[in-house]
Write a protein that holds these residues in place. Structure first.
Motif, PDB file in Angstrom:
ATOM      1  N   TYR A  26      45.687  32.687  40.588  1.00 37.22           N
ATOM      2  CA  TYR A  26      44.618  31.980  41.294  1.00 37.22           C
ATOM      3  C   TYR A  26      45.174  30.973  42.304  1.00 37.22           C
ATOM      4  CZ  TYR A  26      41.260  33.819  37.874  1.00 37.22           C
ATOM      5  OH  TYR A  26      40.468  34.642  37.108  1.00 37.22           O
ATOM      6  N   SER A  27      44.357  30.690  43.309  1.00 35.22           N
ATOM      7  CA  SER A  27      44.680  29.646  44.287  1.00 35.22           C
ATOM      8  C   SER A  27      44.410  28.281  43.654  1.00 35.22           C
ATOM      9  CB  SER A  27      43.821  29.830  45.540  1.00 35.22           C
ATOM     10  OG  SER A  27      42.461  29.550  45.236  1.00 35.22           O
ATOM     11  N   PHE A  28      44.336  27.251  44.499  1.00 32.46           N
ATOM     12  CA  PHE A  28      44.038  25.896  44.009  1.00 32.46           C
ATOM     13  C   PHE A  28      42.693  25.817  43.293  1.00 32.46           C
ATOM     14  CE2 PHE A  28      41.987  26.216  48.097  1.00 32.46           C
ATOM     15  CZ  PHE A  28      40.805  25.514  47.941  1.00 32.46           C
ATOM     16  N   LEU A  29      41.850  26.844  43.447  1.00 32.30           N
ATOM     17  CA  LEU A  29      40.531  26.845  42.795  1.00 32.30           C
ATOM     18  C   LEU A  29      40.637  26.850  41.276  1.00 32.30           C
ATOM     19  CD1 LEU A  29      38.535  29.338  45.064  1.00 32.30           C
ATOM     20  CD2 LEU A  29      38.300  26.860  44.988  1.00 32.30           C
ATOM     21  N   LYS A  30      41.821  27.209  40.752  1.00 28.03           N
ATOM     22  CA  LYS A  30      41.998  27.206  39.289  1.00 28.03           C
ATOM     23  C   LYS A  30      41.753  25.820  38.696  1.00 28.03           C
ATOM     24  CE  LYS A  30      47.074  26.954  39.725  1.00 28.03           C
ATOM     25  NZ  LYS A  30      47.353  27.765  40.930  1.00 28.03           N
ATOM     26  N   ARG A  42      29.939  34.506  43.714  1.00 27.03           N
ATOM     27  CA  ARG A  42      28.608  35.026  44.067  1.00 27.03           C
ATOM     28  C   ARG A  42      28.353  35.039  45.575  1.00 27.03           C
ATOM     29  NH1 ARG A  42      27.053  32.318  39.160  1.00 27.03           N
ATOM     30  NH2 ARG A  42      26.403  30.436  40.275  1.00 27.03           N
ATOM     31  N   TYR A  43      29.106  34.271  46.351  1.00 25.14           N
ATOM     32  CA  TYR A  43      28.903  34.235  47.803  1.00 25.14           C
ATOM     33  C   TYR A  43      29.432  35.519  48.453  1.00 25.14           C
ATOM     34  CZ  TYR A  43      27.608  29.296  47.592  1.00 25.14           C
ATOM     35  OH  TYR A  43      26.970  28.109  47.321  1.00 25.14           O
ATOM     36  N   GLY A  44      28.918  35.811  49.661  1.00 33.15           N
ATOM     37  CA  GLY A  44      29.385  36.980  50.405  1.00 33.15           C
ATOM     38  C   GLY A  44      29.033  38.268  49.697  1.00 33.15           C
ATOM     39  N   ALA A  45      30.044  39.029  49.353  1.00 30.92           N
ATOM     40  CA  ALA A  45      29.826  40.332  48.722  1.00 30.92           C
ATOM     41  C   ALA A  45      29.753  40.253  47.204  1.00 30.92           C
ATOM     42  CB  ALA A  45      30.935  41.293  49.143  1.00 30.92           C
ATOM     43  N   GLY A  46      29.775  39.038  46.646  1.00 32.28           N
ATOM     44  CA  GLY A  46      29.656  38.879  45.199  1.00 32.28           C
ATOM     45  C   GLY A  46      30.900  39.252  44.430  1.00 32.28           C
ATOM     46  N   ILE A  47      32.033  39.299  45.131  1.00 31.96           N
ATOM     47  CA  ILE A  47      33.284  39.683  44.475  1.00 31.96           C
ATOM     48  C   ILE A  47      34.342  38.616  44.737  1.00 31.96           C
ATOM     49  CG2 ILE A  47      34.059  41.105  46.444  1.00 31.96           C
ATOM     50  CD1 ILE A  47      35.268  43.047  44.304  1.00 31.96           C
ATOM     51  N   TYR A  48      35.155  38.336  43.703  1.00 29.85           N
ATOM     52  CA  TYR A  48      36.227  37.332  43.798  1.00 29.85           C
ATOM     53  C   TYR A  48      37.561  38.057  43.723  1.00 29.85           C
ATOM     54  CZ  TYR A  48      38.871  33.034  42.865  1.00 29.85           C
ATOM     55  OH  TYR A  48      39.750  31.982  42.956  1.00 29.85           O
ATOM     56  N   TYR A  49      38.383  37.917  44.767  1.00 27.22           N
ATOM     57  CA  TYR A  49      39.673  38.615  44.813  1.00 27.22           C
ATOM     58  C   TYR A  49      40.846  37.685  44.559  1.00 27.22           C
ATOM     59  CZ  TYR A  49      38.880  43.457  46.233  1.00 27.22           C
ATOM     60  OH  TYR A  49      38.566  44.794  46.233  1.00 27.22           O
ATOM     61  N   ASN A  50      41.741  38.123  43.691  1.00 31.94           N
ATOM     62  CA  ASN A  50      43.096  37.560  43.604  1.00 31.94           C
ATOM     63  C   ASN A  50      44.015  38.567  44.280  1.00 31.94           C
ATOM     64  OD1 ASN A  50      42.622  35.127  42.233  1.00 31.94           O
ATOM     65  ND2 ASN A  50      42.570  36.157  40.255  1.00 31.94           N
ATOM     66  N   THR A  51      44.752  38.118  45.287  1.00 36.19           N
ATOM     67  CA  THR A  51      45.550  39.056  46.080  1.00 36.19           C
ATOM     68  C   THR A  51      47.039  38.724  46.038  1.00 36.19           C
ATOM     69  OG1 THR A  51      45.656  40.147  48.233  1.00 36.19           O
ATOM     70  CG2 THR A  51      45.329  37.769  48.256  1.00 36.19           C
ATOM     71  N   LEU A  52      47.844  39.681  46.487  1.00 40.26           N
ATOM     72  CA  LEU A  52      49.305  39.556  46.497  1.00 40.26           C
ATOM     73  C   LEU A  52      49.847  39.155  45.128  1.00 40.26           C
ATOM     74  CD1 LEU A  52      49.820  37.777  49.960  1.00 40.26           C
ATOM     75  CD2 LEU A  52      50.155  40.197  49.427  1.00 40.26           C
TER      76      LEU A  52
END
Length: 289
Positions: A26-30, A42-52
Protein backbone atom coordinates in the motif's frame (compact mmCIF):
# COMPACT_ATOMS: atom_id res chain seq x y z
CA UNK A 1 2.86 -6.98 -15.66
CA UNK A 2 0.36 -9.60 -14.50
CA UNK A 3 -3.01 -8.05 -13.61
CA UNK A 4 -5.25 -9.60 -10.92
CA UNK A 5 -8.74 -8.51 -9.84
CA UNK A 6 -10.30 -9.71 -6.58
CA UNK A 7 -14.06 -9.38 -6.10
CA UNK A 8 -14.75 -9.35 -2.35
CA UNK A 9 -18.01 -9.25 -0.38
CA UNK A 10 -16.60 -7.14 2.47
CA UNK A 11 -13.92 -4.67 1.33
CA UNK A 12 -13.17 -3.29 4.82
CA UNK A 13 -12.42 -6.74 6.25
CA UNK A 14 -10.40 -7.70 3.16
CA UNK A 15 -8.19 -4.59 3.39
CA UNK A 16 -7.85 -5.04 7.16
CA UNK A 17 -6.47 -8.56 6.64
CA UNK A 18 -4.30 -7.55 3.69
CA UNK A 19 -2.79 -4.62 5.61
CA UNK A 20 -1.59 -7.10 8.23
CA UNK A 21 -0.20 -9.54 5.65
CA UNK A 22 1.02 -7.18 2.91
CA UNK A 23 1.32 -3.69 4.39
CA UNK A 24 4.19 -2.79 2.03
CA UNK A 25 1.89 -3.16 -1.01
CA UNK A 26 0.00 0.00 0.00
CA UNK A 27 0.90 3.66 -0.46
CA UNK A 28 0.81 6.19 2.39
CA UNK A 29 -2.95 5.48 2.57
CA UNK A 30 -2.13 2.49 4.79
CA UNK A 31 -1.78 4.96 7.68
CA UNK A 32 -5.46 5.89 7.33
CA UNK A 33 -6.69 2.33 7.85
CA UNK A 34 -9.02 -0.08 6.02
CA UNK A 35 -12.20 2.02 6.31
CA UNK A 36 -10.65 5.03 4.56
CA UNK A 37 -9.06 2.76 1.91
CA UNK A 38 -12.49 1.19 1.26
CA UNK A 39 -14.05 4.66 0.95
CA UNK A 40 -11.44 5.68 -1.65
CA UNK A 41 -12.02 2.36 -3.43
CA UNK A 42 -15.64 3.36 -4.15
CA UNK A 43 -14.64 6.42 -6.23
CA UNK A 44 -14.19 6.22 -10.01
CA UNK A 45 -14.54 2.65 -11.19
CA UNK A 46 -15.04 1.26 -7.67
CA UNK A 47 -11.74 -0.60 -7.72
CA UNK A 48 -8.62 -0.10 -5.57
CA UNK A 49 -5.29 -1.05 -7.19
CA UNK A 50 -1.98 -1.91 -5.59
CA UNK A 51 0.57 -1.78 -8.39
CA UNK A 52 4.22 -2.67 -9.03
CA UNK A 53 4.09 -5.42 -6.41
CA UNK A 54 7.00 -7.95 -6.53
CA UNK A 55 5.69 -11.52 -6.47
CA UNK A 56 7.56 -14.77 -7.27
CA UNK A 57 10.32 -13.09 -9.28
CA UNK A 58 7.94 -10.96 -11.34
CA UNK A 59 5.90 -7.77 -10.95
CA UNK A 60 2.13 -7.79 -10.55
CA UNK A 61 -0.71 -5.38 -9.85
CA UNK A 62 -3.97 -6.31 -8.18
CA UNK A 63 -7.30 -4.57 -7.90
CA UNK A 64 -9.97 -5.03 -5.26
CA UNK A 65 -13.64 -4.41 -6.07
CA UNK A 66 -16.77 -5.19 -4.07
CA UNK A 67 -18.90 -7.99 -5.52
CA UNK A 68 -21.93 -5.66 -5.62
CA UNK A 69 -20.02 -2.98 -7.56
CA UNK A 70 -18.74 -5.61 -9.99
CA UNK A 71 -22.23 -7.00 -10.61
CA UNK A 72 -23.62 -3.50 -11.18
CA UNK A 73 -20.90 -2.73 -13.73
CA UNK A 74 -21.41 -6.04 -15.52
CA UNK A 75 -25.19 -5.58 -15.80
CA UNK A 76 -25.43 -1.82 -16.35
CA UNK A 77 -21.97 -0.67 -17.59
CA UNK A 78 -21.88 2.05 -14.94
CA UNK A 79 -18.13 2.56 -15.55
CA UNK A 80 -17.20 -0.21 -18.05
CA UNK A 81 -13.87 -0.46 -16.22
CA UNK A 82 -13.89 -4.01 -14.87
CA UNK A 83 -16.76 -5.06 -17.15
CA UNK A 84 -14.54 -4.07 -20.08
CA UNK A 85 -11.72 -6.27 -18.84
CA UNK A 86 -14.11 -9.20 -18.53
CA UNK A 87 -15.22 -8.82 -22.17
CA UNK A 88 -11.78 -10.13 -23.11
CA UNK A 89 -10.41 -13.63 -22.40
CA UNK A 90 -9.30 -13.85 -18.77
CA UNK A 91 -8.37 -16.67 -16.42
CA UNK A 92 -10.86 -17.04 -13.56
CA UNK A 93 -8.80 -18.51 -10.73
CA UNK A 94 -11.61 -19.07 -8.21
CA UNK A 95 -15.31 -18.28 -8.10
CA UNK A 96 -18.00 -18.90 -5.50
CA UNK A 97 -21.54 -20.03 -6.24
CA UNK A 98 -23.02 -16.56 -6.64
CA UNK A 99 -25.81 -17.03 -9.21
CA UNK A 100 -26.29 -13.26 -9.62
CA UNK A 101 -22.60 -12.84 -10.46
CA UNK A 102 -22.77 -15.76 -12.92
CA UNK A 103 -25.76 -14.13 -14.65
CA UNK A 104 -23.98 -10.74 -14.69
CA UNK A 105 -20.88 -12.23 -16.37
CA UNK A 106 -23.02 -13.70 -19.18
CA UNK A 107 -25.06 -10.49 -19.49
CA UNK A 108 -21.87 -8.46 -19.93
CA UNK A 109 -20.70 -10.66 -22.82
CA UNK A 110 -24.10 -10.45 -24.54
CA UNK A 111 -24.10 -6.66 -24.13
CA UNK A 112 -20.61 -6.46 -25.66
CA UNK A 113 -21.79 -8.41 -28.71
CA UNK A 114 -24.91 -6.24 -29.08
CA UNK A 115 -22.96 -2.96 -28.85
CA UNK A 116 -20.40 -4.25 -31.37
CA UNK A 117 -23.17 -5.30 -33.80
CA UNK A 118 -24.57 -1.75 -33.77
CA UNK A 119 -21.17 -0.30 -34.71
CA UNK A 120 -20.28 -2.83 -37.42
CA UNK A 121 -21.53 -3.05 -41.04
CA UNK A 122 -24.02 -5.66 -42.26
CA UNK A 123 -21.29 -8.23 -43.01
CA UNK A 124 -17.99 -8.60 -41.17
CA UNK A 125 -15.36 -11.10 -40.07
CA UNK A 126 -15.08 -12.73 -36.67
CA UNK A 127 -11.83 -10.86 -36.11
CA UNK A 128 -13.61 -7.55 -36.88
CA UNK A 129 -16.16 -8.43 -34.19
CA UNK A 130 -13.51 -9.25 -31.58
CA UNK A 131 -11.55 -6.11 -32.41
CA UNK A 132 -14.71 -4.07 -31.87
CA UNK A 133 -15.46 -5.83 -28.57
CA UNK A 134 -11.89 -5.53 -27.28
CA UNK A 135 -11.92 -1.82 -28.12
CA UNK A 136 -15.13 -0.99 -26.23
CA UNK A 137 -13.45 -0.25 -22.89
CA UNK A 138 -10.78 1.92 -24.55
CA UNK A 139 -13.25 4.21 -26.36
CA UNK A 140 -12.93 7.66 -24.83
CA UNK A 141 -10.03 6.64 -22.56
CA UNK A 142 -7.58 9.56 -22.57
CA UNK A 143 -4.73 7.10 -21.93
CA UNK A 144 -5.11 5.85 -25.51
CA UNK A 145 -3.90 9.30 -26.62
CA UNK A 146 -0.93 9.31 -24.29
CA UNK A 147 0.17 6.38 -22.18
CA UNK A 148 -1.01 3.31 -24.06
CA UNK A 149 0.33 1.41 -27.08
CA UNK A 150 -1.80 2.46 -30.08
CA UNK A 151 -1.86 -1.16 -31.27
CA UNK A 152 -3.11 -2.42 -27.89
CA UNK A 153 -6.47 -3.72 -29.16
CA UNK A 154 -4.84 -5.50 -32.10
CA UNK A 155 -2.21 -6.99 -29.78
CA UNK A 156 -4.98 -8.34 -27.54
CA UNK A 157 -7.08 -9.87 -30.32
CA UNK A 158 -4.71 -11.29 -32.95
CA UNK A 159 -2.88 -13.83 -30.70
CA UNK A 160 -6.12 -14.74 -28.88
CA UNK A 161 -8.77 -15.27 -31.58
CA UNK A 162 -9.31 -18.88 -30.43
CA UNK A 163 -9.88 -17.67 -26.85
CA UNK A 164 -12.37 -15.04 -28.05
CA UNK A 165 -14.18 -17.75 -30.02
CA UNK A 166 -14.43 -19.90 -26.91
CA UNK A 167 -15.84 -16.95 -24.98
CA UNK A 168 -18.41 -15.82 -27.55
CA UNK A 169 -19.28 -18.73 -29.88
CA UNK A 170 -22.31 -19.94 -27.87
CA UNK A 171 -23.73 -16.40 -27.67
CA UNK A 172 -23.29 -15.93 -31.44
CA UNK A 173 -24.85 -19.31 -32.26
CA UNK A 174 -27.87 -18.56 -30.04
CA UNK A 175 -28.40 -15.00 -31.33
CA UNK A 176 -31.45 -14.87 -33.67
CA UNK A 177 -30.33 -11.62 -35.35
CA UNK A 178 -27.04 -12.87 -36.74
CA UNK A 179 -26.08 -15.44 -39.37
CA UNK A 180 -22.89 -16.98 -38.00
CA UNK A 181 -20.90 -18.71 -40.74
CA UNK A 182 -18.46 -20.36 -38.39
CA UNK A 183 -16.47 -22.27 -41.04
CA UNK A 184 -15.88 -19.08 -43.05
CA UNK A 185 -15.28 -16.95 -39.95
CA UNK A 186 -17.90 -14.42 -41.12
CA UNK A 187 -21.11 -12.97 -39.73
CA UNK A 188 -24.13 -11.13 -41.14
CA UNK A 189 -26.31 -8.96 -38.93
CA UNK A 190 -29.79 -7.45 -39.33
CA UNK A 191 -29.20 -3.72 -39.91
CA UNK A 192 -32.84 -2.80 -40.49
CA UNK A 193 -34.32 -0.13 -38.17
CA UNK A 194 -36.37 -2.89 -36.51
CA UNK A 195 -33.25 -4.99 -35.94
CA UNK A 196 -31.28 -2.03 -34.60
CA UNK A 197 -34.15 -1.04 -32.29
CA UNK A 198 -34.18 -4.56 -30.79
CA UNK A 199 -30.41 -4.30 -30.21
CA UNK A 200 -30.65 -0.78 -28.72
CA UNK A 201 -33.34 -1.94 -26.29
CA UNK A 202 -31.04 -4.78 -25.16
CA UNK A 203 -28.12 -2.47 -24.29
CA UNK A 204 -27.12 -1.84 -20.65
CA UNK A 205 -29.06 0.87 -18.84
CA UNK A 206 -26.18 3.38 -18.50
CA UNK A 207 -25.38 3.21 -22.22
CA UNK A 208 -29.04 3.72 -23.13
CA UNK A 209 -29.07 6.83 -20.92
CA UNK A 210 -25.90 8.18 -22.55
CA UNK A 211 -27.32 7.67 -26.05
CA UNK A 212 -30.65 9.30 -25.20
CA UNK A 213 -28.83 12.30 -23.67
CA UNK A 214 -27.00 12.78 -26.98
CA UNK A 215 -30.15 13.05 -29.11
CA UNK A 216 -32.83 14.31 -26.69
CA UNK A 217 -32.96 18.14 -26.52
CA UNK A 218 -32.96 19.61 -22.97
CA UNK A 219 -36.45 20.12 -21.59
CA UNK A 220 -38.08 17.39 -23.67
CA UNK A 221 -39.50 14.59 -21.55
CA UNK A 222 -39.62 11.71 -24.01
CA UNK A 223 -39.27 8.14 -22.78
CA UNK A 224 -36.21 6.03 -23.56
CA UNK A 225 -38.09 3.68 -25.91
CA UNK A 226 -39.29 6.58 -28.10
CA UNK A 227 -35.79 8.07 -28.33
CA UNK A 228 -34.12 4.73 -29.11
CA UNK A 229 -36.67 4.13 -31.88
CA UNK A 230 -35.54 7.43 -33.40
CA UNK A 231 -31.88 6.38 -33.05
CA UNK A 232 -32.63 3.03 -34.74
CA UNK A 233 -33.71 4.93 -37.88
CA UNK A 234 -30.70 7.28 -37.76
CA UNK A 235 -27.90 6.57 -40.29
CA UNK A 236 -25.48 7.59 -37.51
CA UNK A 237 -26.84 4.96 -35.09
CA UNK A 238 -23.47 3.19 -34.74
CA UNK A 239 -21.66 6.49 -34.17
CA UNK A 240 -24.12 7.46 -31.41
CA UNK A 241 -23.54 4.10 -29.69
CA UNK A 242 -19.78 4.72 -29.90
CA UNK A 243 -20.20 8.23 -28.46
CA UNK A 244 -22.29 6.85 -25.60
CA UNK A 245 -19.64 4.25 -24.74
CA UNK A 246 -16.90 6.90 -24.95
CA UNK A 247 -18.84 9.05 -22.47
CA UNK A 248 -18.97 6.22 -19.92
CA UNK A 249 -15.29 5.31 -20.28
CA UNK A 250 -14.01 8.90 -20.35
CA UNK A 251 -15.37 9.88 -16.94
CA UNK A 252 -14.47 6.63 -15.14
CA UNK A 253 -10.94 6.46 -16.59
CA UNK A 254 -10.19 10.07 -15.61
CA UNK A 255 -11.26 9.57 -11.98
CA UNK A 256 -9.57 6.16 -11.76
CA UNK A 257 -6.29 7.57 -13.12
CA UNK A 258 -6.39 10.49 -10.69
CA UNK A 259 -7.04 8.00 -7.88
CA UNK A 260 -3.89 6.08 -8.87
CA UNK A 261 -1.76 8.96 -7.56
CA UNK A 262 -3.20 8.25 -4.09
CA UNK A 263 -3.37 4.46 -4.23
CA UNK A 264 0.07 3.93 -5.79
CA UNK A 265 1.89 6.90 -4.25
CA UNK A 266 3.96 9.47 -6.15
CA UNK A 267 7.02 7.28 -6.80
CA UNK A 268 5.07 4.26 -8.11
CA UNK A 269 2.75 6.52 -10.14
CA UNK A 270 5.71 8.08 -11.96
CA UNK A 271 7.35 4.67 -12.50
CA UNK A 272 4.11 3.13 -13.78
CA UNK A 273 3.46 6.09 -16.13
CA UNK A 274 6.99 5.87 -17.53
CA UNK A 275 6.50 2.14 -18.16
CA UNK A 276 3.29 2.90 -20.07
CA UNK A 277 4.98 5.63 -22.11
CA UNK A 278 7.84 3.27 -22.93
CA UNK A 279 5.39 0.62 -24.15
CA UNK A 280 3.54 3.23 -26.24
CA UNK A 281 6.80 4.48 -27.81
CA UNK A 282 8.01 0.92 -28.42
CA UNK A 283 4.73 0.10 -30.15
CA UNK A 284 5.03 3.22 -32.32
CA UNK A 285 8.58 2.35 -33.32
CA UNK A 286 7.49 -1.18 -34.35
CA UNK A 287 4.82 0.35 -36.60
CA UNK A 288 7.23 2.69 -38.38
CA UNK A 289 10.04 0.14 -38.82
Amino acid sequence: MLDFVFAVDDAVTWHMTNLVKNRSHYSFLKFFGPKKISTIQRYGAGIYYNTLVPCNDRVIKYGVISTDALIEDLFHWKTLYVAGRLQKPVKILAQNENSRLQAALVSNLKSAVTAAFLMLPESFSEEDLYMQIAGLSYSGDFRMIIGEDKAKVQNIVKPNVAHFQKLYSTILQDCPQVVYKHQLGRLEIDKSPEGQFTQLMALPKTLQQKITALVNPPGKNRDVEEILLQVAHDPDCGFLVHQGISGIVRSSSLVQSAKTILTAGAKKSVTYSLMKLYKMTKGGLKKTS
